[in-house]
Design a protein around this motif. Structure first.
Motif, PDB file in Angstrom:
ATOM      1  N   MET A   1       5.370  -1.983  74.301  1.00 39.50           N
ATOM      2  CA  MET A   1       4.433  -1.585  73.262  1.00 39.50           C
ATOM      3  C   MET A   1       3.901  -3.222  72.943  1.00 39.50           C
ATOM      4  O   MET A   1       4.162  -4.377  72.406  1.00 39.50           O
ATOM      5  CB  MET A   1       4.974  -0.999  72.071  1.00 39.50           C
ATOM      6  CG  MET A   1       3.926  -1.073  70.822  1.00 39.50           C
ATOM      7  SD  MET A   1       3.083   0.784  70.559  1.00 39.50           S
ATOM      8  CE  MET A   1       4.038   1.435  71.855  1.00 39.50           C
ATOM      9  N   HIS A   2       2.621  -3.561  73.166  1.00 42.55           N
ATOM     10  CA  HIS A   2       1.878  -4.135  73.163  1.00 42.55           C
ATOM     11  C   HIS A   2       1.269  -4.419  71.477  1.00 42.55           C
ATOM     12  O   HIS A   2       1.139  -3.345  70.819  1.00 42.55           O
ATOM     13  CB  HIS A   2       1.120  -4.910  73.188  1.00 42.55           C
ATOM     14  CG  HIS A   2      -0.257  -6.166  73.284  1.00 42.55           C
ATOM     15  ND1 HIS A   2      -1.530  -6.444  73.067  1.00 42.55           N
ATOM     16  CD2 HIS A   2      -0.101  -7.358  73.999  1.00 42.55           C
ATOM     17  CE1 HIS A   2      -1.750  -7.463  72.985  1.00 42.55           C
ATOM     18  NE2 HIS A   2      -1.015  -8.386  73.794  1.00 42.55           N
ATOM     19  N   LYS A   3       1.201  -5.534  70.358  1.00 43.56           N
ATOM     20  CA  LYS A   3       0.917  -5.810  69.132  1.00 43.56           C
ATOM     21  C   LYS A   3      -0.594  -5.131  68.476  1.00 43.56           C
ATOM     22  O   LYS A   3      -1.018  -4.819  67.935  1.00 43.56           O
ATOM     23  CB  LYS A   3       0.980  -7.505  68.517  1.00 43.56           C
ATOM     24  CG  LYS A   3       2.240  -7.367  68.618  1.00 43.56           C
ATOM     25  CD  LYS A   3       1.595  -9.227  68.150  1.00 43.56           C
ATOM     26  CE  LYS A   3       3.465 -10.083  68.792  1.00 43.56           C
ATOM     27  NZ  LYS A   3       3.972 -10.646  69.706  1.00 43.56           N
ATOM     28  N   LYS A   4      -1.498  -5.644  69.818  1.00 45.62           N
ATOM     29  CA  LYS A   4      -2.677  -5.022  69.322  1.00 45.62           C
ATOM     30  C   LYS A   4      -2.624  -3.581  69.312  1.00 45.62           C
ATOM     31  O   LYS A   4      -3.326  -2.569  68.416  1.00 45.62           O
ATOM     32  CB  LYS A   4      -3.908  -5.968  70.818  1.00 45.62           C
ATOM     33  CG  LYS A   4      -5.050  -4.970  70.623  1.00 45.62           C
ATOM     34  CD  LYS A   4      -5.931  -6.005  71.117  1.00 45.62           C
ATOM     35  CE  LYS A   4      -7.276  -6.242  70.837  1.00 45.62           C
ATOM     36  NZ  LYS A   4      -8.126  -6.553  71.605  1.00 45.62           N
ATOM     37  N   ASN A  23       4.314   5.093  66.067  1.00 46.05           N
ATOM     38  CA  ASN A  23       4.398   5.458  67.900  1.00 46.05           C
ATOM     39  C   ASN A  23       5.232   4.093  68.820  1.00 46.05           C
ATOM     40  O   ASN A  23       5.540   4.435  69.779  1.00 46.05           O
ATOM     41  CB  ASN A  23       3.455   5.557  68.283  1.00 46.05           C
ATOM     42  CG  ASN A  23       2.071   4.433  67.894  1.00 46.05           C
ATOM     43  OD1 ASN A  23       2.545   3.461  67.204  1.00 46.05           O
ATOM     44  ND2 ASN A  23       1.430   3.949  68.457  1.00 46.05           N
ATOM     45  N   ALA A  24       5.834   3.800  67.908  1.00 49.78           N
ATOM     46  CA  ALA A  24       6.809   2.374  67.990  1.00 49.78           C
ATOM     47  C   ALA A  24       7.976   2.936  67.470  1.00 49.78           C
ATOM     48  O   ALA A  24       8.698   2.471  66.668  1.00 49.78           O
ATOM     49  CB  ALA A  24       6.332   1.688  68.117  1.00 49.78           C
ATOM     50  N   ALA A  29      12.539   2.031  63.062  1.00 48.31           N
ATOM     51  CA  ALA A  29      13.467   2.757  63.044  1.00 48.31           C
ATOM     52  C   ALA A  29      14.119   0.952  62.440  1.00 48.31           C
ATOM     53  O   ALA A  29      15.254   1.010  61.553  1.00 48.31           O
ATOM     54  CB  ALA A  29      14.479   3.651  63.769  1.00 48.31           C
ATOM     55  N   GLU A  30      14.339  -0.245  63.557  1.00 51.96           N
ATOM     56  CA  GLU A  30      14.980  -0.918  63.321  1.00 51.96           C
ATOM     57  C   GLU A  30      14.195  -2.102  61.824  1.00 51.96           C
ATOM     58  O   GLU A  30      15.039  -2.204  60.945  1.00 51.96           O
ATOM     59  CB  GLU A  30      15.068  -1.843  64.284  1.00 51.96           C
ATOM     60  CG  GLU A  30      15.225  -1.191  65.626  1.00 51.96           C
ATOM     61  CD  GLU A  30      17.517  -1.498  65.427  1.00 51.96           C
ATOM     62  OE1 GLU A  30      17.651  -2.448  64.713  1.00 51.96           O
ATOM     63  OE2 GLU A  30      17.776  -1.044  66.723  1.00 51.96           O
ATOM     64  N   TRP A  66      17.270  -6.307  66.609  1.00 50.50           N
ATOM     65  CA  TRP A  66      16.691  -5.797  67.609  1.00 50.50           C
ATOM     66  C   TRP A  66      15.168  -6.192  67.536  1.00 50.50           C
ATOM     67  O   TRP A  66      14.542  -5.521  66.712  1.00 50.50           O
ATOM     68  CB  TRP A  66      17.024  -4.592  67.976  1.00 50.50           C
ATOM     69  CG  TRP A  66      16.528  -4.054  69.276  1.00 50.50           C
ATOM     70  CD1 TRP A  66      16.937  -4.045  70.372  1.00 50.50           C
ATOM     71  CD2 TRP A  66      14.910  -3.628  69.449  1.00 50.50           C
ATOM     72  NE1 TRP A  66      15.954  -3.928  71.465  1.00 50.50           N
ATOM     73  CE2 TRP A  66      14.805  -3.421  70.868  1.00 50.50           C
ATOM     74  CE3 TRP A  66      14.097  -3.578  68.530  1.00 50.50           C
ATOM     75  CZ2 TRP A  66      13.689  -2.725  71.742  1.00 50.50           C
ATOM     76  CZ3 TRP A  66      12.871  -1.980  69.187  1.00 50.50           C
ATOM     77  CH2 TRP A  66      12.891  -2.604  70.882  1.00 50.50           C
ATOM     78  N   ARG A  67      14.453  -6.671  67.737  1.00 48.78           N
ATOM     79  CA  ARG A  67      12.936  -7.182  67.983  1.00 48.78           C
ATOM     80  C   ARG A  67      12.661  -6.447  69.397  1.00 48.78           C
ATOM     81  O   ARG A  67      10.952  -7.354  69.597  1.00 48.78           O
ATOM     82  CB  ARG A  67      12.813  -9.075  67.596  1.00 48.78           C
ATOM     83  CG  ARG A  67      13.413  -9.155  66.343  1.00 48.78           C
ATOM     84  CD  ARG A  67      13.428  -9.931  66.769  1.00 48.78           C
ATOM     85  NE  ARG A  67      13.906 -11.149  65.850  1.00 48.78           N
ATOM     86  CZ  ARG A  67      14.202 -12.160  64.928  1.00 48.78           C
ATOM     87  NH1 ARG A  67      13.321 -12.779  65.459  1.00 48.78           N
ATOM     88  NH2 ARG A  67      15.111 -12.609  63.836  1.00 48.78           N
ATOM     89  N   GLY A  68      12.933  -6.388  70.276  1.00 51.03           N
ATOM     90  CA  GLY A  68      12.289  -5.986  71.819  1.00 51.03           C
ATOM     91  C   GLY A  68      11.419  -6.850  72.030  1.00 51.03           C
ATOM     92  O   GLY A  68      11.792  -7.928  72.812  1.00 51.03           O
TER      93      GLY A  68
END
Length: 184
Positions: A1-4, A23-24, A29-30, A66-68
């Motif tokens: 998922m892009h920050k924008k 939506n992420a 959750a993390e 976890w940062r994906g």
């Protein structure tokens, strides 16, 4: 998922702030799990504006393990706003991630600036000028119209018109007054 896609704000120094939405789901959750323990920093402020009292509690936490696709997360921030509006009590909590590592007081101000921009520019362009329902098919056309809408707001505010709705009512069918404003 892009920050924008999550509504990010990037400052001149390249630091970013993102309001998390559901939506992420994994990142949300993390980060939510990070807010269970003791915060690294807390800021608790209360202010009275427009006849209401608003309390903001800003809590800053370490980033999740976890940062994906987000390796540069510096902090997780939880903001709880509460008070009374229209005769009823409310409480809203929001989660943010940022590349910054500042304390709660500084990050609280960064978040307030984010909402200041959102409310004074983006909301005006969308809700009052109907930008999202514009119907323009080309990217270039949409960009030009967005610039015109932004310039319109800037010119109105430069001339003391802080409410675009009131300005529209006051200036409707007053071409001479509108031209005088544009000349300033």
């Amino acid at each position: 998922m892009h920050k924008k896609t999550l509504g990010s704000v990037r400052d001149a120094g390249g630091e970013w702030l993102v309001k998390l939405k559901r939506n992420a789901p994994r990142l949300y959750a993390e980060c939510e799990a990070q807010t269970v323990g003791d915060p690294l920093s807390v800021s608790d402020t209360t202010e009275r504006t427009r006849g209401r009292v608003v309390r903001r509690v800003v809590e800053v936490y370490a980033p999740p393990a976890w940062r994906g696709d987000w390796p540069d997360i510096g902090r997780v921030v939880r903001v709880t706003r509460s008070g009374a509006r229209d005769g009823g009590a409310y409480e809203r909590t929001g989660l943010y991630v940022t590349s910054r590592t500042d304390g709660a007081a500084v990050l609280g101000e960064v978040i307030r600036w984010h909402w200041h921009v959102e409310n004074r520019l983006h909301w005006c362009k969308d809700a009052l000028q109907n930008e999202d329902a514009g119907g323009v098919r080309s990217k270039a056309g949409a960009a030009v119209l967005s610039l015109i809408r932004g310039a319109t707001l800037s010119v109105l505010r430069h001339n003391g018109e802080w409410s675009p709705t009131a300005a529209r009512s006051r200036l409707a069918n007053r071409v001479g007054t509108m031209l005088a404003i544009l000349r300033t």
